[in-house]
Design a protein around this motif. Structure first.
Motif, PDB file in Angstrom:
ATOM      1  N   ARG A 208       9.370  -2.687  -2.184  1.00 37.57           N
ATOM      2  CA  ARG A 208       9.027  -1.517  -1.360  1.00 37.57           C
ATOM      3  C   ARG A 208       7.545  -1.187  -1.470  1.00 37.57           C
ATOM      4  O   ARG A 208       6.918  -0.820  -0.480  1.00 37.57           O
ATOM      5  CB  ARG A 208       9.885  -0.317  -1.749  1.00 37.57           C
ATOM      6  N   VAL A 209       6.995  -1.306  -2.667  1.00 37.18           N
ATOM      7  CA  VAL A 209       5.571  -1.034  -2.858  1.00 37.18           C
ATOM      8  C   VAL A 209       4.733  -2.055  -2.090  1.00 37.18           C
ATOM      9  O   VAL A 209       3.786  -1.695  -1.390  1.00 37.18           O
ATOM     10  CB  VAL A 209       5.212  -1.061  -4.361  1.00 37.18           C
ATOM     11  N   VAL A 210       5.099  -3.318  -2.197  1.00 39.53           N
ATOM     12  CA  VAL A 210       4.357  -4.375  -1.512  1.00 39.53           C
ATOM     13  C   VAL A 210       4.470  -4.198  -0.004  1.00 39.53           C
ATOM     14  O   VAL A 210       3.470  -4.237   0.723  1.00 39.53           O
ATOM     15  CB  VAL A 210       4.863  -5.769  -1.954  1.00 39.53           C
ATOM     16  N   ARG A 211       5.665  -3.979   0.465  1.00 36.76           N
ATOM     17  CA  ARG A 211       5.895  -3.819   1.914  1.00 36.76           C
ATOM     18  C   ARG A 211       5.097  -2.644   2.474  1.00 36.76           C
ATOM     19  O   ARG A 211       4.492  -2.745   3.538  1.00 36.76           O
ATOM     20  CB  ARG A 211       7.394  -3.634   2.164  1.00 36.76           C
ATOM     21  N   GLU A 212       5.079  -1.544   1.757  1.00 32.71           N
ATOM     22  CA  GLU A 212       4.323  -0.376   2.207  1.00 32.71           C
ATOM     23  C   GLU A 212       2.830  -0.678   2.258  1.00 32.71           C
ATOM     24  O   GLU A 212       2.132  -0.274   3.187  1.00 32.71           O
ATOM     25  CB  GLU A 212       4.580   0.818   1.279  1.00 32.71           C
ATOM     26  N   ALA A 213       2.321  -1.400   1.283  1.00 30.50           N
ATOM     27  CA  ALA A 213       0.888  -1.731   1.245  1.00 30.50           C
ATOM     28  C   ALA A 213       0.482  -2.583   2.437  1.00 30.50           C
ATOM     29  O   ALA A 213      -0.605  -2.400   2.994  1.00 30.50           O
ATOM     30  CB  ALA A 213       0.559  -2.456  -0.058  1.00 30.50           C
TER      31      ALA A 213
END
Length: 135
Positions: free
Chosen positions: A97-102
């Motif tokens: 989720r963190v990677v996707r949001e970035a």
């Protein structure tokens, strides 16, 4: 800034509306192969011990730095591989989720893997990437 990367979505694959399963870069693009971005601070200490999201954030920050120094940005990434030291799917999803949001709208093809161990003490997340730019 236009990117050399073209994301490809297929209506025949699950989730294709919100996820690119393939990407291309033109023959005249300079490819950038990045070592795994680790959750390390400037002094080399592991950030966010025990915290998958905090480590993913630090990995993304370090990935941005490496890309910038190579003359690229997240929008130039052709593909990624996200490694998460866990056997729990929920931990993988937390990091993802963190990677996707970035990456936002630039949802380059990625592989998310659960692994047994990573290279640094207390390390839980690592992100590998390939990027392409036109000089």
């Amino acid at each position: 800034m236009p990117t050399a990367v073209t994301l490809i979505r297929s209506p025949s694959l699950a989730g294709s509306v919100e996820y690119a399963y393939a990407a291309t870069a033109p023959a005249d693009a300079r490819l950038i192969f990045l070592a795994g971005a680790c959750p390390l601070d400037r002094e080399g200490a592991t950030v966010g011990a025990g915290d998958y999201a905090a480590q993913a954030e630090q990995c993304v920050a370090n990935l941005r730095t490496a890309l910038d120094e190579a003359g690229a940005g997240l929008h130039d990434v052709v593909s990624t591989r996200v490694l998460v030291a866990s056997t729990r799917q929920a931990d993988l999803v937390t990091a993802w989720r963190v990677v996707r949001e970035a990456f936002g709208d630039h949802d380059s093809p990625s592989t998310l893997l659960g692994v047994t161990v990573l290279g640094y003490d207390a390390q839980l997340v690592e992100i590998e990437a390939v990027a392409a730019v036109r000089d």
